[in-house]
Enzyme design. Structure first.
Site, PDB file in Angstrom:
ATOM      1  N   GLU A  85      -1.924   0.129  -8.786  1.00 33.38           N
ATOM      2  CA  GLU A  85      -3.414   0.137  -8.517  1.00 33.38           C
ATOM      3  C   GLU A  85      -4.136   1.269  -7.997  1.00 33.38           C
ATOM      4  O   GLU A  85      -3.569   2.065  -7.203  1.00 33.38           O
ATOM      5  CB  GLU A  85      -3.686  -1.136  -7.599  1.00 33.38           C
ATOM      6  N   ASP A 107      -9.164  -0.426  -9.448  1.00 34.28           N
ATOM      7  CA  ASP A 107      -9.921  -1.163  -8.628  1.00 34.28           C
ATOM      8  C   ASP A 107     -11.407  -0.273  -8.443  1.00 34.28           C
ATOM      9  O   ASP A 107     -12.390  -0.742  -9.037  1.00 34.28           O
ATOM     10  CB  ASP A 107      -8.997  -1.218  -7.471  1.00 34.28           C
ATOM     11  N   LYS A 126       0.976  -1.214  -0.045  1.00 35.23           N
ATOM     12  CA  LYS A 126      -0.043  -0.226  -0.070  1.00 35.23           C
ATOM     13  C   LYS A 126       0.837   1.312  -0.032  1.00 35.23           C
ATOM     14  O   LYS A 126       1.905   1.365   0.690  1.00 35.23           O
ATOM     15  CB  LYS A 126      -1.061   0.027   1.182  1.00 35.23           C
ATOM     16  N   LYS A 143     -13.600  -7.766  -8.246  1.00 34.58           N
ATOM     17  CA  LYS A 143     -14.107  -7.995  -6.978  1.00 34.58           C
ATOM     18  C   LYS A 143     -15.521  -8.312  -7.003  1.00 34.58           C
ATOM     19  O   LYS A 143     -16.442  -7.514  -7.551  1.00 34.58           O
ATOM     20  CB  LYS A 143     -13.793  -7.158  -5.861  1.00 34.58           C
ATOM     21  N   ASP A 198      -0.452  -0.366  -4.393  1.00 30.15           N
ATOM     22  CA  ASP A 198      -1.806   0.033  -4.322  1.00 30.15           C
ATOM     23  C   ASP A 198      -1.992   1.304  -3.634  1.00 30.15           C
ATOM     24  O   ASP A 198      -1.657   1.402  -2.613  1.00 30.15           O
ATOM     25  CB  ASP A 198      -2.671  -1.220  -3.598  1.00 30.15           C
TER      26      ASP A 198
HETATM   27  O1  OSB Z   1      -7.791  -1.682  -2.308  1.00 28.14           O
HETATM   28  O2  OSB Z   1      -7.541  -3.723  -2.938  1.00 28.14           O
HETATM   29  C1  OSB Z   1      -7.892  -2.831  -2.014  1.00 28.14           C
HETATM   30  C2  OSB Z   1      -8.719  -4.825   1.111  1.00 28.14           C
HETATM   31  C3  OSB Z   1      -9.740  -4.209   1.653  1.00 28.14           C
HETATM   32  C4  OSB Z   1     -10.227  -3.270   0.886  1.00 28.14           C
HETATM   33  C5  OSB Z   1      -9.739  -2.760  -0.064  1.00 28.14           C
HETATM   34  C6  OSB Z   1      -8.572  -3.362  -0.678  1.00 28.14           C
HETATM   35  C7  OSB Z   1      -7.964  -4.375  -0.045  1.00 28.14           C
HETATM   36  C8  OSB Z   1      -6.771  -5.197  -0.258  1.00 28.14           C
HETATM   37  C9  OSB Z   1      -6.720  -6.765  -0.495  1.00 28.14           C
HETATM   38  O3  OSB Z   1      -5.685  -4.461  -0.581  1.00 28.14           O
HETATM   39  C10 OSB Z   1      -6.330  -7.335   0.799  1.00 28.14           C
HETATM   40  C11 OSB Z   1      -6.477  -8.776   0.990  1.00 28.14           C
HETATM   41  O4  OSB Z   1      -7.678  -9.235   0.806  1.00 28.14           O
HETATM   42  O5  OSB Z   1      -5.731  -9.573   0.970  1.00 28.14           O
HETATM   43 MG    MG Z   2      -7.021  -1.989  -4.314  1.00 25.53          MG
END
Ligand code: OSB
Ligand code: MG
Length: 368
Positions: free
Chosen positions: A213, A238, A163, A262, A188
């Site tokens: 991302e 995303d 992140k 998702k 991300d």
């Molecule tokens: O932005 O991809 C995202 C988890 C919760 C909400 C948004 C995100 C995420 C993640 C994935 O980054 C984490 C996971 O479930 O392994």
């Molecule tokens: Mg994401």
């Protein structure tokens, strides 16, 4: 399909480790497990993956509960459903609220597959024996981050995700790249940047990331296109992609080269499958996103990721990475960076009722 009853199990479970983005931290996970029951007493399961606050999308656990009990469940009871593909049309009269819609639609797909005595991956046209798994690394120091990555590589993961935000990006990624020259690394941003940060983002190109991302805002479909023209690193959308129409917009504008799909964010399987098709036809890479979810949604993700085009590792990790004990049996396990598809009917896992009881705050029942 003879849907007779819907039960909402409102659950809360502590995460083993807090999950942080620049928008906040989740340490206790709230959610709703949806159970759809037919006349023979057979159950299908879905999951609300919204959070208690609307940091990721505008939905929350409470808005989903409202939508489910006041609007979506009555709609499902109002008509005889023959195939889960009909649900999206049934929900046409309801604007957005994708996560609420997805949770119920997913449960109905699971029930449908169980009624056919077939695994859900087969019903949706999947073919992969194993799905590809990647992990998110998040730690308070660079040293811990590198140690976590070492452990993940040891376990067989081939892709990690970090992140980032304008305060924490180049330095972290550069250290990881130095230490792991051949690992698939991606970032991300959860919309932490604006187009004004273009030069900083261009600097990341030299680190050979797999993708970045959602660098810009949820509705920045145009500026993502402007940014992508200047970046070598592929942009993966995303938050911006919540429907097939938004996917078409992104394709027309060339706003991205990749999309993480998702089920919850896009309103369920029908939309996810349409988005998948659009990506396949237009050479956009796809992979399965994650929502730090309970086992029910995790099992649905595995079904989705058996589609042949899901060729990049998704955010689908072992149950044990997030939970002391998951609410499903068997728990999800990653081996050598892969998860075996589940061949029992439906999503292929059952509820661990003992664990479920421990984490259930309340339960609501609705009859046809
Ligand atoms: O932005 O991809 C995202 C988890 C919760 C909400 C948004 C995100 C995420 C993640 C994935 O980054 C984490 C996971 O479930 O392994
Ligand atoms: Mg994401």
């Amino acid at each position: 399909m003879d849907i007779q009853k819907v039960v909402l199990h409102i659950v809360q479970m502590p995460l083993k480790n807090a999950f942080s983005t620049h928008l906040g931290t989740v340490d206790i996970r709230d959610g709703i497990i949806i159970e759809v029951i037919d006349g023979n007493g057979m159950s299908g399961y879905g999951e609300v993956v919204a959070f208690t606050t609307p940091w990721y999308t505008e939905e929350t656990v409470k808005t989903c509960l409202h939508m489910l009990e006041e609007i979506l469940i009555p709609l499902v009871f109002s008509k005889e459903i023959k195939h889960p593909k009909e649900i999206i049309t049934l929900f046409n009269s309801v604007r957005r609220n994708q996560m609420a819609k997805a949770s119920l639609e997913m449960a109905i797909w699971d029930l449908f597959a169980k009624q056919q005595n077939k695994p859900l991956w087969q019903i949706i046209g999947g073919s992969r024996q194993e799905v590809l798994s990647g992990a998110v690394v998040s730690a308070s120091s660079m040293e811990l981050m590198i140690r976590q990555t070492e452990d993940l590589v040891q376990e067989g993961y081939t892709r990690i995700k970090v992140k980032i935000s304008p305060k924490h990006d180049y330095g972290i990624l550069q250290s990881l790249r130095k230490k792991f020259p051949h690992l698939m690394i991606m970032a991300d941003a959860n919309s932490a940047y604006s187009l004004q940060d273009k030069e900083e983002l261009k600097k990341l190109d030299e680190l050979k990331l797999e993708m970045i991302e959602q660098p810009l805002a949820v509705d920045d479909i145009v500026e993502h296109a402007i940014l992508q023209k200047e970046l070598q690193t592929p942009i993966c959308l995303d938050e911006s992609i919540t429907s097939p129409m938004e996917m078409k917009n992104a394709i027309h504008l060339q706003s991205c080269k990749m999309v993480n799909i998702k089920l919850a964010r896009v309103g369920g399987y029908s939309n996810a499958l349409d988005i998948y098709k659009l990506c396949q036809q237009n050479n956009i890479g796809v992979w399965c996103g994650g929502m730090i979810e309970f086992g029910v949604s995790r099992a649905h993700n595995i079904a989705l990721a058996t589609l042949s085009g899901f060729s990049f590792p998704g955010d689908i990790v072992s149950s044990t990475r997030y939970w002391e004990e998951d609410i499903i049996e068997p728990e999800i396990t990653v081996k050598n960076g892969k998860i075996k598809r589940i061949n029992s009917p439906g999503i292929g896992v059952t509820i661990n009722w003992k664990r479920m009881m421990e984490v259930t705050k309340s339960r609501k029942e609705y009859n046809a």
